[in-house]
Design a protein around this motif. Structure first.
Motif, PDB file in Angstrom:
ATOM      1  N   THR A   1       0.840  -1.196   0.000  1.00 13.48           N
ATOM      2  CA  THR A   1       0.000   0.000   0.000  1.00 13.48           C
ATOM      3  C   THR A   1       0.874   1.245   0.000  1.00 13.48           C
ATOM      4  O   THR A   1       2.058   1.199   0.343  1.00 13.48           O
ATOM      5  CB  THR A   1      -0.951   0.021   1.217  1.00 13.48           C
ATOM      6  OG1 THR A   1      -1.857   1.123   1.088  1.00 13.48           O
ATOM      7  CG2 THR A   1      -0.191   0.166   2.525  1.00 13.48           C
ATOM      8  N   GLY A   2       0.265   2.356  -0.384  1.00 14.94           N
ATOM      9  CA  GLY A   2       0.961   3.634  -0.369  1.00 14.94           C
ATOM     10  C   GLY A   2       0.039   4.735  -0.833  1.00 14.94           C
ATOM     11  O   GLY A   2      -1.010   4.477  -1.442  1.00 14.94           O
ATOM     12  N   GLN A   3       0.424   5.966  -0.542  1.00 11.91           N
ATOM     13  CA  GLN A   3      -0.383   7.128  -0.888  1.00 11.91           C
ATOM     14  C   GLN A   3       0.405   8.050  -1.804  1.00 11.91           C
ATOM     15  O   GLN A   3       1.608   8.224  -1.664  1.00 11.91           O
ATOM     16  CB  GLN A   3      -0.807   7.865   0.383  1.00 11.91           C
ATOM     17  CG  GLN A   3      -1.895   8.910   0.196  1.00 11.91           C
ATOM     18  CD  GLN A   3      -1.371  10.264  -0.177  1.00 11.91           C
ATOM     19  OE1 GLN A   3      -0.297  10.663   0.265  1.00 11.91           O
ATOM     20  NE2 GLN A   3      -2.115  10.976  -1.000  1.00 11.91           N
ATOM     21  N   SER A   4      -0.277   8.656  -2.782  1.00 15.73           N
ATOM     22  CA  SER A   4       0.317   9.583  -3.737  1.00 15.73           C
ATOM     23  C   SER A   4       1.376   8.867  -4.575  1.00 15.73           C
ATOM     24  O   SER A   4       1.047   7.923  -5.293  1.00 15.73           O
ATOM     25  CB  SER A   4       0.883  10.804  -3.003  1.00 15.73           C
ATOM     26  OG  SER A   4       1.193  11.833  -3.914  1.00 15.73           O
ATOM     27  N   TYR A   5       2.653   9.260  -4.487  1.00 17.74           N
ATOM     28  CA  TYR A   5       3.672   8.500  -5.211  1.00 17.74           C
ATOM     29  C   TYR A   5       3.727   7.064  -4.680  1.00 17.74           C
ATOM     30  O   TYR A   5       4.017   6.131  -5.433  1.00 17.74           O
ATOM     31  CB  TYR A   5       5.041   9.153  -5.078  1.00 17.74           C
ATOM     32  CG  TYR A   5       6.106   8.493  -5.935  1.00 17.74           C
ATOM     33  CD1 TYR A   5       6.216   8.793  -7.286  1.00 17.74           C
ATOM     34  CD2 TYR A   5       6.987   7.561  -5.397  1.00 17.74           C
ATOM     35  CE1 TYR A   5       7.176   8.187  -8.080  1.00 17.74           C
ATOM     36  CE2 TYR A   5       7.950   6.950  -6.179  1.00 17.74           C
ATOM     37  CZ  TYR A   5       8.042   7.270  -7.524  1.00 17.74           C
ATOM     38  OH  TYR A   5       8.993   6.660  -8.308  1.00 17.74           O
TER      39      TYR A   5
ATOM     40  N   VAL B   1      -3.577  -1.885  -1.733  1.00 15.61           N
ATOM     41  CA  VAL B   1      -4.459  -0.743  -1.470  1.00 15.61           C
ATOM     42  C   VAL B   1      -3.754   0.505  -1.984  1.00 15.61           C
ATOM     43  O   VAL B   1      -2.697   0.883  -1.481  1.00 15.61           O
ATOM     44  CB  VAL B   1      -4.790  -0.602   0.023  1.00 15.61           C
ATOM     45  CG1 VAL B   1      -5.683   0.621   0.252  1.00 15.61           C
ATOM     46  CG2 VAL B   1      -5.468  -1.865   0.550  1.00 15.61           C
ATOM     47  N   THR B   2      -4.338   1.124  -2.993  1.00 19.28           N
ATOM     48  CA  THR B   2      -3.781   2.324  -3.615  1.00 19.28           C
ATOM     49  C   THR B   2      -4.568   3.538  -3.148  1.00 19.28           C
ATOM     50  O   THR B   2      -5.778   3.602  -3.348  1.00 19.28           O
ATOM     51  CB  THR B   2      -3.858   2.217  -5.149  1.00 19.28           C
ATOM     52  OG1 THR B   2      -3.047   1.130  -5.586  1.00 19.28           O
ATOM     53  CG2 THR B   2      -3.378   3.488  -5.798  1.00 19.28           C
ATOM     54  N   ASP B   3      -3.886   4.503  -2.551  1.00 23.44           N
ATOM     55  CA  ASP B   3      -4.551   5.712  -2.049  1.00 23.44           C
ATOM     56  C   ASP B   3      -4.003   6.929  -2.786  1.00 23.44           C
ATOM     57  O   ASP B   3      -2.822   7.251  -2.694  1.00 23.44           O
ATOM     58  CB  ASP B   3      -4.314   5.853  -0.546  1.00 23.44           C
ATOM     59  CG  ASP B   3      -4.992   7.085   0.035  1.00 23.44           C
ATOM     60  OD1 ASP B   3      -5.814   7.704  -0.665  1.00 23.44           O
ATOM     61  OD2 ASP B   3      -4.688   7.428   1.182  1.00 23.44           O
ATOM     62  N   GLY B   4      -4.864   7.611  -3.532  1.00 22.70           N
ATOM     63  CA  GLY B   4      -4.456   8.829  -4.230  1.00 22.70           C
ATOM     64  C   GLY B   4      -3.315   8.602  -5.201  1.00 22.70           C
ATOM     65  O   GLY B   4      -2.444   9.462  -5.345  1.00 22.70           O
ATOM     66  N   GLY B   5      -3.304   7.469  -5.877  1.00 24.42           N
ATOM     67  CA  GLY B   5      -2.161   7.088  -6.693  1.00 24.42           C
ATOM     68  C   GLY B   5      -2.277   7.472  -8.154  1.00 24.42           C
ATOM     69  O   GLY B   5      -3.372   7.636  -8.698  1.00 24.42           O
TER      70      GLY B   5
ATOM     71  N   ILE C   1      -8.869   0.751  -4.462  1.00 26.74           N
ATOM     72  CA  ILE C   1      -8.421   2.081  -4.883  1.00 26.74           C
ATOM     73  C   ILE C   1      -9.208   3.129  -4.106  1.00 26.74           C
ATOM     74  O   ILE C   1     -10.442   3.180  -4.183  1.00 26.74           O
ATOM     75  CB  ILE C   1      -8.593   2.277  -6.394  1.00 26.74           C
ATOM     76  CG1 ILE C   1      -7.801   1.203  -7.162  1.00 26.74           C
ATOM     77  CG2 ILE C   1      -8.138   3.660  -6.814  1.00 26.74           C
ATOM     78  CD1 ILE C   1      -8.029   1.240  -8.660  1.00 26.74           C
ATOM     79  N   LEU C   2      -8.508   3.953  -3.353  1.00 23.35           N
ATOM     80  CA  LEU C   2      -9.108   5.006  -2.531  1.00 23.35           C
ATOM     81  C   LEU C   2      -8.694   6.362  -3.103  1.00 23.35           C
ATOM     82  O   LEU C   2      -7.519   6.574  -3.394  1.00 23.35           O
ATOM     83  CB  LEU C   2      -8.631   4.887  -1.082  1.00 23.35           C
ATOM     84  CG  LEU C   2      -8.753   3.505  -0.437  1.00 23.35           C
ATOM     85  CD1 LEU C   2      -7.964   3.453   0.866  1.00 23.35           C
ATOM     86  CD2 LEU C   2     -10.220   3.171  -0.184  1.00 23.35           C
ATOM     87  N   HIS C   3      -9.662   7.288  -3.235  1.00 27.64           N
ATOM     88  CA  HIS C   3      -9.302   8.564  -3.863  1.00 27.64           C
ATOM     89  C   HIS C   3     -10.291   9.653  -3.479  1.00 27.64           C
ATOM     90  O   HIS C   3     -11.489   9.397  -3.312  1.00 27.64           O
ATOM     91  CB  HIS C   3      -9.286   8.416  -5.382  1.00 27.64           C
ATOM     92  CG  HIS C   3      -8.194   9.188  -6.048  1.00 27.64           C
ATOM     93  ND1 HIS C   3      -7.044   8.614  -6.526  1.00 27.64           N
ATOM     94  CD2 HIS C   3      -8.077  10.517  -6.298  1.00 27.64           C
ATOM     95  CE1 HIS C   3      -6.258   9.535  -7.060  1.00 27.64           C
ATOM     96  NE2 HIS C   3      -6.874  10.710  -6.934  1.00 27.64           N
ATOM     97  N   GLY C   4      -9.780  10.879  -3.348  1.00 22.73           N
ATOM     98  CA  GLY C   4     -10.614  12.033  -3.062  1.00 22.73           C
ATOM     99  C   GLY C   4     -11.302  12.550  -4.317  1.00 22.73           C
ATOM    100  O   GLY C   4     -10.694  12.620  -5.386  1.00 22.73           O
TER     101      GLY C   4
END
Length: 657
Positions: A511-515, A534-538, A588-591
């Protein structure tokens, strides 16, 4: 009869604890005493919001007073009053003796984004007569037709998120001057340019500031140091160098101006690979030189010693962030406050003998510390999180070094599960940082502790591209996203699996956020070894990112030129290009209003994975901007973390039974 004592179950950090974390920041010591103001970020569950409290500590009475919600900007030169801004943007002056506030003026903000290091500050003049502040000229913000948006610039998006518009307004940010005793403000820098990051000359006649006054400021990310004579309003350019300038600070004797600078020909409003260093010029703009190149680390938070002989600053080094100082005469650099942990901010006292600073480590959120006897004694000054932490078990992360595929030494950390038993086997989550030039280290990260409590070991690594290891290492991602940095990460995972037999190599997650979200997407298109992601804001498509992101200049900075000249390379480094190889179940998590990494990046990856037949789900957070930020709504923050843990449980733990 034998009595059986029931032991309470060991519990680490759970999502319900996220609202209990009180984040300390921004200490400001009085210039005339040991009085102190600092900020504490607090969660209001009922309002589903976070806000900052301003806490005033009186050295005489040892009493702490809540001034209110908002942001403390500057002490008066005599230390008897405090300039602060409330949540509505009003500038007020708090008088310590009467514990009352009086309104000074209204400050307006623009949604135009300069860069991460731009400072929209408000400061008292040394002679105590005036207050200079940064404010937007909002007279230009109303469009002729609300139903039609006409765009003719490049930085037309804002950062987005709760309480922020999605698109930048058309106002300019300028320097204003208002009498400290009250009265109408005067604009010092009218016109079609933006100014920010101001500092007073000791004689109170000049203000230095940062501005990008190139012919195409939206297209060419460059900036310089300027100064204005407040009597004549004459503006003078002090620097003329390729690159970006940040946060000028006038020396106590008035002879020099120090500032942070980078010299890259392709600048960006995001994080650059080039490390910031302290540059020094005379107050007339002459004798430009760098002071800190010998340290070969990224410099932040510049502060002058009252003597004018030294400049204090912070820098990250191999996972620790310490306070240093450099002599302006000899350029000799020494550590002032260091050790394991990350110091994020600090304030020197009026004598320059002691300081207060904000520090965290892997199992303690940021708190305020104070030195005595010229730094010989360090005492913890705030205990905002002590009570609730006493009933929690938070694991420390242990650092390790390994040789990557080409012999390069790389640093990582391993955090065991809360219920760690060396005779058992545990799943492992690879957590990847953002940036790409961020640095993991001895700092507090909620995600690691949530995963640790959920029964996972967590490994996190500083692959090539991370700062804190020198410029050559920081350059490691240039024109090569997903290259050596990916191989560093995989070599680190192999290393901890080989060294720790209690880890289960068949139960891996990433998992990781942004980059870090980009690298998560990249990883699942390169290997099937991870059972869940789990991809956050990727990011997923660097070609489309270059044309839709608020940070389109990041692609130019990282890949050495205009995106349209490098589309082949951008596509080569895009996870979407290799999505046919992906098999890993991916959340996939995203704003919704993320303009830094637009939501379309999540959609492109989601649709491709779905069509590929990969187990995937896309979760959009309405009104949210980019990632794990302090302004993420508490309920959404809890939901995001719960979903992450549930996804890993489903595809790593349950699938293995």
């Amino acid at each position: 009869m034998i009595s059986l004592e029931m032991k309470a179950p060991i519990q680490g950090l759970v999502t319900n604890d996220l609202c209990k974390i009180r984040k300390v920041s921004t200490p400001l010591l009085s210039p005339a005493s040991d009085d102190l103001v600092y900020h504490v970020s607090v969660t209001d569950i009922a309002e589903n919001d976070r806000y900052d409290l301003m806490i005033l500590f009186s050295a005489d009475s040892a009493k702490r007073t809540v001034v209110g919600r908002g942001n403390a900007h500057s002490w008066s030169p005599d230390g008897k009053e405090l300039l602060y801004e409330n949540e509505s943007g009003a500038l007020l002056i708090y008088t310590l003796q009467t514990a009352t506030s009086r309104f000074l003026t209204q400050r307006d903000d623009s949604s135009y984004f300069f860069n991460h290091l731009a400072d929209k500050n408000c400061i008292w003049s040394p002679d105590a007569r005036h207050i200079a502040y940064i404010s937007a000229d909002i007279s230009n913000t109303n469009p002729e037709n609300d139903d039609i948006r006409v765009i003719d610039d490049l930085l037309y998006k804002s950062k987005g998120g709760w309480g922020r518009p999605v698109y930048a307004d058309h106002s300019y940010t300028h320097i204003y001057l208002v009498p400290a005793a009250g009265g109408p403000p005067v604009i010092l820098t009218p016109g079609a340019c933006n100014e920010h990051s101001i500092t007073w000359a000791p004689d109170s006649r000049y203000i230095a500031f940062i501005s990008n006054r190139s012919a195409r400021p939206d297209n060419i990310q460059q900036s310089d140091v300027w100064k204005i004579d407040i009597q004549t309003q004459m503006i003078t350019q002090l620097t003329e160098h390729a690159g970006l300038a940040y946060q000028p600070k006038w020396s106590p004797d008035g002879n020099h101006i120090a500032f942070l600078a980078v010299a890259g020909s392709f600048g960006t409003n995001d994080s650059t690979a080039e490390d910031t260093h302290i540059a020094l010029i005379s107050s007339h703009g002459e004798n430009f030189r760098y002071l800190t190149k010998s340290l070969d680390r990224r410099i932040e938070h510049v502060r002058w010693h009252p003597s004018g002989n030294y400049i204090y600053f912070t820098a990250g080094d191999r996972g620790d962030t310490s306070i240093y100082r450099v002599s302006i005469d000899t350029e000799e650099i020494e550590v002032v406050q260091g050790g394991a942990g990350c110091i994020s901010e600090f304030s020197l006292d009026a004598r320059g003998e002691d300081m207060v600073f904000v520090k965290s480590d892997t199992d303690h959120p940021a708190e305020l510390f104070k030195t005595k006897n010229q730094g010989a004694i360090v005492e913890q000054f705030t205990h905002e999180n002590t009570d609730w932490l006493e009933i929690k078990t938070l694991q420390k992360a242990e650092t390790f070094w390994f040789q990557s595929f080409d012999g390069t030494s790389v640093q990582g950390w391993l955090m065991p599960p809360v219920d760690f038993d060396q005779t058992k086997h545990y799943p492992l989550i690879l957590l990847i940082h953002g940036g790409p030039h961020n640095m993991f280290g001895h700092d507090f990260d909620e995600r690691m502790h949530l995963l640790s409590q959920a029964g996972y070991a967590v490994v996190y690594i500083n692959p090539r591209g991370s700062h804190g290891y020198g410029q050559a290492f920081s350059n490691g991602t240039l024109a090569n996203w997903g290259g050596n940095d990916y191989q560093d990460l995989m070599a680190g995972v192999d290393f901890v699996l080989n060294k720790n037999p209690w880890l289960n190599a068949e139960q891996l997650g990433v998992t990781g956020q942004s980059y870090g979200g980009y690298m998560t997407n990249w990883t699942i298109t390169q290997t099937s070894r991870f059972k869940a992601a789990v991809t956050d804001g990727g990011l997923s498509n660097l070609v489309s990112f270059a044309g839709t992101s608020l940070y389109h200049s990041l692609m130019e900075s990282e890949f050495g030129g205009r995106a349209y000249d490098h589309f082949d390379l951008l596509w080569q480094c895009s996870p979407l290009r290799n999505v046919a190889w992906a098999t890993t179940p991916t959340l996939i998590l995203h704003g919704e209003t993320d303009n830094e990494v637009p939501f379309s990046q999540a959609e492109e990856m989601y649709v491709a994975l779905k069509k590929r037949g990969v187990e995937t789900k896309l979760v959009q957070y309405k009104g949210e901007g980019h990632g794990w930020r302090p302004d993420l709504k508490p309920n959404n923050n809890a939901d995001l973390n719960e979903r992450m843990i549930q996804w890993f449980d489903t595809y790593i733990k349950i699938a293995a039974t």
